[in-house]
Design a protein around this motif. Structure first.
Motif, short mmCIF file in Angstrom:
data_model
loop_
_atom_site.label_atom_id
_atom_site.label_comp_id
_atom_site.label_asym_id
_atom_site.label_seq_id
_atom_site.Cartn_x
_atom_site.Cartn_y
_atom_site.Cartn_z
N ASN A 159 96.54 25.74 47.15
CA ASN A 159 95.62 26.87 47.20
C ASN A 159 94.62 26.60 48.33
O ASN A 159 94.67 25.56 48.97
CB ASN A 159 94.92 27.10 45.86
CG ASN A 159 94.12 25.90 45.40
OD1 ASN A 159 93.63 25.12 46.21
ND2 ASN A 159 93.98 25.75 44.10
N SER A 160 93.71 27.50 48.54
CA SER A 160 92.80 27.36 49.69
C SER A 160 91.81 26.21 49.52
O SER A 160 91.18 25.80 50.49
CB SER A 160 92.06 28.67 49.94
OG SER A 160 91.31 29.02 48.79
N HIS A 190 93.95 31.02 53.79
CA HIS A 190 94.90 31.90 53.08
C HIS A 190 96.19 32.03 53.88
O HIS A 190 97.28 32.00 53.30
CB HIS A 190 94.26 33.27 52.84
CG HIS A 190 95.12 34.22 52.09
ND1 HIS A 190 95.44 34.06 50.77
CD2 HIS A 190 95.76 35.34 52.50
CE1 HIS A 190 96.24 35.04 50.39
NE2 HIS A 190 96.45 35.83 51.43
#
Length: 134
Positions: A79-80, A112
């Motif tokens: 994830n970021s 992202h």
């Protein structure tokens, strides 16, 4: 004369969708060619061109990260907030500052894009499964 027109009606109606599809394809192709010529002559690229370049650059940075990783990142969840994502995003920003500036992206948006590039790489790695040995 009217017998000939009536006899040709089934042929015309059968070929009508093909002619319509060909004309539509020709218009789309000419439009794309026109945009390419305008971009080449004026030096103005359109947003989809820059987005495609960003995706290609992100893919290249992710491939470099995969090459340097202890594992191939095929099964990880990213994830970021992941440190690897931040590292790759920083590399993308350092290697392509003009592209990032042209798109007006901030750090979170770049992260992202990196997560999406990792997802594309993971999909490519798992899609090539040769199957189980017999």
């Amino acid at each position: 004369m009217s017998d000939t027109a009536i006899a040709a009606a089934p042929i015309v109606s059968a070929l009508s969708p093909l002619v319509g599809a060909a004309a539509s394809g020709l218009v789309v192709g000419l439009g794309g060619l026109l945009f390419a010529v305008v971009a080449r002559v004026t030096g103005i690229a359109f947003a989809p061109d820059y987005q495609a370049r960003l995706e290609k650059t992100a893919d290249a940075e992710v491939q470099a990260a995969i090459a340097g990783a202890e594992n191939n990142l095929a099964t990880g969840k990213f994830n970021s907030g992941n440190p690897l994502v931040a590292q790759v995003a920083n590399a993308l920003i350092a290697n392509s500052p003009a592209l990032v500036a042209r798109l007006g992206l901030n750090g979170d948006e770049i992260k992202h894009e990196i997560v999406k590039a990792i997802g594309r790489a993971q999909t490519a790695m798992t899609a090539a499964n040769p199957g189980s040995p017999k």
